[in-house]
Motif scaffolding. Structure first.
Motif, PDB file in Angstrom:
ATOM      1  N   UNK A  83       0.673  -1.285  -0.031  1.00 26.99           N
ATOM      2  CA  UNK A  83      -0.094  -0.169   0.034  1.00 26.99           C
ATOM      3  C   UNK A  83       0.936   1.028  -0.097  1.00 26.99           C
ATOM      4  N   UNK A  84       1.867   1.273   1.008  1.00 30.95           N
ATOM      5  CA  UNK A  84       2.587   2.590   1.179  1.00 30.95           C
ATOM      6  C   UNK A  84       4.088   2.479   0.504  1.00 30.95           C
ATOM      7  N   UNK A 271      -7.904  -6.039  -0.352  1.00 30.31           N
ATOM      8  CA  UNK A 271      -8.427  -4.876  -0.619  1.00 30.31           C
ATOM      9  C   UNK A 271      -8.730  -3.810   0.310  1.00 30.31           C
ATOM     10  N   UNK A 272      -8.536  -4.004   1.608  1.00 29.15           N
ATOM     11  CA  UNK A 272      -8.672  -3.071   2.661  1.00 29.15           C
ATOM     12  C   UNK A 272      -7.568  -2.129   2.835  1.00 29.15           C
ATOM     13  N   UNK A 273      -7.552  -1.293   3.643  1.00 31.49           N
ATOM     14  CA  UNK A 273      -6.687  -0.441   4.070  1.00 31.49           C
ATOM     15  C   UNK A 273      -6.060   0.525   2.842  1.00 31.49           C
ATOM     16  N   UNK A 274      -7.389   1.280   2.471  1.00 34.43           N
ATOM     17  CA  UNK A 274      -7.217   2.356   1.360  1.00 34.43           C
ATOM     18  C   UNK A 274      -7.112   1.769  -0.134  1.00 34.43           C
ATOM     19  N   UNK A 343      -0.383   6.514   9.193  1.00 39.98           N
ATOM     20  CA  UNK A 343      -0.002   7.270   7.896  1.00 39.98           C
ATOM     21  C   UNK A 343      -0.940   7.423   7.093  1.00 39.98           C
ATOM     22  N   UNK A 344      -1.730   6.483   6.592  1.00 42.12           N
ATOM     23  CA  UNK A 344      -3.051   6.351   5.736  1.00 42.12           C
ATOM     24  C   UNK A 344      -4.090   7.746   6.341  1.00 42.12           C
ATOM     25  N   UNK A 348      -3.689  11.840   4.467  1.00 36.90           N
ATOM     26  CA  UNK A 348      -4.617  12.255   3.361  1.00 36.90           C
ATOM     27  C   UNK A 348      -4.556  10.912   2.172  1.00 36.90           C
ATOM     28  N   UNK A 349      -4.448   9.986   2.526  1.00 36.68           N
ATOM     29  CA  UNK A 349      -4.019   8.885   1.300  1.00 36.68           C
ATOM     30  C   UNK A 349      -5.344   8.543   0.756  1.00 36.68           C
ATOM     31  N   UNK A 350      -6.290   8.399   1.796  1.00 42.55           N
ATOM     32  CA  UNK A 350      -7.627   7.859   1.231  1.00 42.55           C
ATOM     33  C   UNK A 350      -8.226   8.913   0.185  1.00 42.55           C
ATOM     34  N   UNK A 351      -8.208  10.453   0.532  1.00 42.70           N
ATOM     35  CA  UNK A 351      -8.560  11.179  -0.684  1.00 42.70           C
ATOM     36  C   UNK A 351      -7.779  11.215  -1.735  1.00 42.70           C
TER      37      UNK A 351
END
Length: 458
Positions: A83-84, A271-274, A343-344, A348-351
């Motif tokens: 993810x990151x 698929x979770x976590x953003x 950190x997510x 502002x990772x979701x936006x």
């Protein structure tokens, strides 16, 4: 060759025995790398999708993997755990600090990092109160979810989907629907009913709007007929070929499960976590599951970490051992997961993912409009699928073309997964820049142009 390709259409990922793989390796693998591959093949049990392996990885960083011959690839595969990106500094530092403080927590004891992670996960779910257990793999968490649903309902039968994937253990392949995992496995777990998978592009009735979700009519028919279904198990969004049900699908599924007292288990291991632009994929649908299973990226790409998160009302197993795993409350995995989630939230990772998802869809739509061999594109957040067909009218799968495109992209420095034999599945790290994402689509465009113009892949 065509028989092998046909068989690959049933598979969860790209096959590792094809002629195109041999061609690519002959062109790209050095003698030194081949020696490592040969040793790997000598000592690891061979299996589909895995050993014999394609290449040897030397290092990973950010959105890139680098092989032992010095070639770098943008990683749009990552087994859905990056993810990151790889070696994220904040996550690495968090694990280092935890390692110096407490590296292992024996069973019977808890630790601060595990408790903080449990609180973070449970309070991030929604309005219901939830409780959790940790494991080291998604399959292990799914096993706990199944046992918990049985204990809570007193029943054992389940309903899940053909083509689904919930893990590779005997119980999870029983509820799963991937033939490559179920094949020759002998008697599987009893009571595992399956129905047709959600697939709007290949719906026999044309589309959800036309059929009015007849697939859920069939699911409800089974629940009513059997009378003793304990759980309905779904991947909220099918990750391997990115199937994205409409909101009305899950609204009705939630209503059916509630009416018949069947536990709704949602599998969001990849698929979770953003990934979809929400912390959890189900939050795109305005519902809450009874049990959620997450994993893969939960350990920040560093530590194997998974979790089963259940409605508090299902905390009824004081007299039973649901998991009892050695690394159940792993402080290192908990530290990594906390750093990832914080950190997510804080960056502002979701936006950002929702914004980049719209751009991703625009760029893939350009490819769809350009190439008739692309039958469909599907995007949610930073999950993308490009489905290849021989003909858009018949929707006949173009498995051989998918393999050729994948190896052409590897030549260009872009790595991704082929799913269901003909779907290019694109899962970039959530930190990818607009320029990097655009460059990846340009590489895809080049690969299509070269292949469809007849350039020899050799």
């Amino acid at each position: 060759m065509e028989e092998k390709i046909t068989e690959s259409l049933k598979r969860e990922g790209d096959i590792n025995i094809s002629e195109y793989r041999k061609i690519w390796q002959k062109k790209n693998i050095s003698k030194e790398t081949q020696k490592i591959l040969d040793d790997d093949s000598s000592y690891f049990i061979h299996q589909s999708l895995s050993t014999p392996c394609l290449n040897v990885v030397k290092s990973v960083n950010g959105i890139y993997i680098e092989d032992t011959d010095g070639r770098k690839y943008m990683d749009f595969h990552g087994n859905s755990l990056h993810q990151l990106g790889y070696n994220n500094e904040d996550i690495v530092e968090s694990v280092k600090r935890q390692m110096e403080k407490l590296s292992f927590s024996p069973r019977r004891y808890t630790n601060e990092a595990a408790v903080k992670l449990a609180e973070k996960l449970c309070t991030s779910m929604g309005e219901k109160e939830y409780k959790t257990l940790f494991t080291t793999s998604g399959a292990a968490s799914m096993s706990i979810a199944l046992k918990l649903a049985r204990k809570y309902t007193g029943n054992y039968k389940t309903i899940s989907l053909w083509d689904s994937f919930h893990g590779a253990t005997l119980d999870t392949i029983s509820i799963g629907g991937e033939s490559v995992f179920r094949k020759n496995a002998g008697p599987l777990m009893p009571g595992t009913e399956h129905i047709m998978p959600y697939n709007s592009y290949r719906c026999m009735f044309g589309s959800c709007g036309q059929c009015q979700l007849k697939c859920l009519d069939y699911l409800e028919y089974i629940i009513e007929r059997e009378g003793d279904i304990c759980a309905v198990i779904m991947e909220t969004v099918r990750s391997t070929d990115v199937q994205i049900p409409p909101v009305e699908y899950y609204k009705r599924l939630r209503e059916i499960c509630s009416r018949y007292n069947a536990v709704m288990i949602l599998d969001e291991i990849p698929t979770a976590l953003g990934r979809t632009g929400k912390m959890f994929a189900f939050q795109n649908y305005g519902i809450e599951p009874d049990i959620l299973v997450i994993g893969k990226g939960l350990g920040g790409g560093l530590i194997p970490m998974s979790a089963v998160i259940a409605d508090k009302k299902m905390d009824i197993c004081q007299d039973s051992a649901l998991g009892h795993f050695t690394h159940e409350k792993n402080p290192l995995g908990s530290a990594a997961a906390l750093a990832l989630i914080e950190k997510i939230e804080n960056d502002g990772i979701l936006n950002y993912v929702r914004k980049m998802g719209r751009f991703f869809l625009e760029r893939l739509t350009e490819l769809y409009n350009k190439y008739e061999k692309i039958g469909d594109i599907r995007v949610i957040g930073l999950m993308g699928a490009v489905e290849l067909v021989k003909n858009r009218d018949t929707k006949e799968k173009a498995g051989e073309l998918a393999e050729k495109i994948m190896y052409r992209c590897l030549d260009k420095g872009l790595s991704f997964k082929v799913s269901q034999g003909n779907v290019l599945t694109l899962m970039p790290p959530l930190i990818i820049t607009k320029e990097e994402l655009s460059h990846a689509v340009i590489l895809l465009d080049e690969a299509f142009s070269e292949e469809l113009s007849g350039d020899d892949i050799r």
